[in-house]
Motif scaffolding. Structure first.
Motif, PDB file in Angstrom:
ATOM      1  N   UNK A 152       1.928   8.120   0.104  1.00  0.00           N
ATOM      2  CA  UNK A 152       2.715   8.463   1.138  1.00  0.00           C
ATOM      3  C   UNK A 152       1.800   7.810   2.580  1.00  0.00           C
ATOM      4  N   UNK A 153       0.444   7.671   2.228  1.00  0.00           N
ATOM      5  CA  UNK A 153      -0.274   7.269   3.396  1.00  0.00           C
ATOM      6  C   UNK A 153      -1.310   6.003   2.834  1.00  0.00           C
TER       7      UNK A 153
ATOM      8  N   UNK B 268       7.640   4.612   5.450  1.00  0.00           N
ATOM      9  CA  UNK B 268       6.379   5.109   5.889  1.00  0.00           C
ATOM     10  C   UNK B 268       6.600   5.390   7.345  1.00  0.00           C
ATOM     11  N   UNK B 269       7.116   4.621   8.216  1.00  0.00           N
ATOM     12  CA  UNK B 269       7.158   4.430   9.570  1.00  0.00           C
ATOM     13  C   UNK B 269       8.084   5.777   9.740  1.00  0.00           C
TER      14      UNK B 269
ATOM     15  N   UNK C  45      -4.362   5.308   2.678  1.00  0.00           N
ATOM     16  CA  UNK C  45      -5.870   5.310   2.001  1.00  0.00           C
ATOM     17  C   UNK C  45      -6.274   6.852   1.746  1.00  0.00           C
ATOM     18  N   UNK C  46      -7.108   6.985   0.930  1.00  0.00           N
ATOM     19  CA  UNK C  46      -7.811   8.334   0.573  1.00  0.00           C
ATOM     20  C   UNK C  46      -6.792   9.601   0.334  1.00  0.00           C
ATOM     21  N   UNK C  47      -5.836   9.315  -0.040  1.00  0.00           N
ATOM     22  CA  UNK C  47      -4.831  10.184  -0.457  1.00  0.00           C
ATOM     23  C   UNK C  47      -4.416  11.324   0.584  1.00  0.00           C
ATOM     24  N   UNK C  48      -4.807  10.836   1.880  1.00  0.00           N
ATOM     25  CA  UNK C  48      -4.098  11.742   3.140  1.00  0.00           C
ATOM     26  C   UNK C  48      -3.984  10.993   4.403  1.00  0.00           C
ATOM     27  N   UNK C  49      -3.415  11.712   5.172  1.00  0.00           N
ATOM     28  CA  UNK C  49      -3.317  11.214   6.561  1.00  0.00           C
ATOM     29  C   UNK C  49      -4.654  10.979   7.093  1.00  0.00           C
TER      30      UNK C  49
ATOM     31  N   UNK D 205       0.915  -1.248  -0.108  1.00  0.00           N
ATOM     32  CA  UNK D 205      -0.007  -0.162  -0.031  1.00  0.00           C
ATOM     33  C   UNK D 205       0.711   1.320  -0.031  1.00  0.00           C
ATOM     34  N   UNK D 206       1.900   1.132   0.586  1.00  0.00           N
ATOM     35  CA  UNK D 206       2.998   2.441   0.453  1.00  0.00           C
ATOM     36  C   UNK D 206       4.017   2.323  -0.465  1.00  0.00           C
ATOM     37  N   UNK D 207       3.828   1.741  -1.586  1.00  0.00           N
ATOM     38  CA  UNK D 207       4.945   1.453  -2.466  1.00  0.00           C
ATOM     39  C   UNK D 207       4.693   2.886  -3.441  1.00  0.00           C
TER      40      UNK D 207
END
Ligand SMILES: N[C@@H](CCC(=O)N[C@@H](CS)C(=O)NCC(=O)O)C(=O)O
Length: 218
Positions: A149-150, A186-187, A152-156, A144-146
């Motif tokens: 940046x986050x 990501x972490x 889902x939904x294109x935001x944090x 999912x983070x390939x």
């Protein structure tokens, strides 16, 4: 006033981080780990003896990711939540449930059978098997983070909070050295967030003020 019962570094960090992201007022009550042994009075408040425990008016809750969901809906609207009218809604809910049921569960077995049980009950076999289980399930986060940046939904969102805590626990358990490159990056990004850093500072401050020292915990 919202009250959150917390042990340093435990799953109650999910709602603590959510409270900080939302900018809500709350009271943080620190407990030694495990509270059912070291703070027996707590069983009168939460008969399960687990943390988190959230009190908000007449509401009582014990599930870390469920509490994040509750806070987002109750005190939103907030971009931390993904609504049913958005394309990321299903993915959001999937991450919310995945966070504890699928990711944290095997980690707790690793921690228990490497650190928490008395020496004679520890089991390298259980620890190795469930470390593999966790790392296998983490492939979903790696994928999912390939290219994002986050999650889902294109935001944090709250999904990043609840999954982010599982990555923090992996550090505690000694599994973060096995992270794939996307999860590691990501972490690192999550730890840069102001809300994450405020939550870390809040647990440290409350621990000192209430004289509850950090120790290994599930
Ligand atoms: N599914 C619950 C699990 C709660 C839980 O088991 N918390 C652990 C700490 S991370 C605990 O309180 N362990 C102490 C014990 O079981 O006595 C959640 O997501 O919050």
């Amino acid at each position: 006033m919202i009250t959150l019962y917390h042990c340093d570094g435990a799953r109650s960090f999910r709602p603590l981080w959510m409270l900080e992201e939302l900018g809500l007022n709350y009271e943080l009550k620190m407990l030694p780990f495990p509270p059912r042994v070291l703070a027996k009075d707590y069983l009168a408040i939460n008969p399960l003896g687990t943390i988190p425990f959230l009190i908000d008016g007449d509401t009582r809750m014990t599930e870390s990711s469920g509490i994040c969901h509750y806070l987002g809906v109750k005190y939103g609207p907030t971009p931390l939540m993904v609504g049913p009218d958005e394309t990321g809604y299903g993915a959001f809910l999937n991450w919310m449930y995945f966070s504890d049921a699928t990711l944290t569960f095997p980690q707790t077995l690793v921690l228990r059978y490497t650190q928490l049980e008395p020496e004679e009950r520890r089991s390298p076999q259980v620890a190795t098997d469930y470390a593999k289980w966790f790392l296998g399930r983490l492939r979903a986060v790696e994928a999912a983070t390939a290219n994002a940046e986050t999650l889902c939904a294109g935001r944090f969102t709250a999904a990043d909070i609840v999954i982010g805590y599982a990555l923090r626990l992996a550090d505690t358990v000694g599994l973060s050295k096995e992270f794939g490159p996307n999860v590691a990056a990501y972490w690192a990004r999550l730890q840069q967030r102001e809300g994450y850093q405020k939550a870390r500072a809040a647990e440290q401050r409350a621990g000192v003020e209430q004289d509850v020292r950090p120790r290994v915990r599930e």
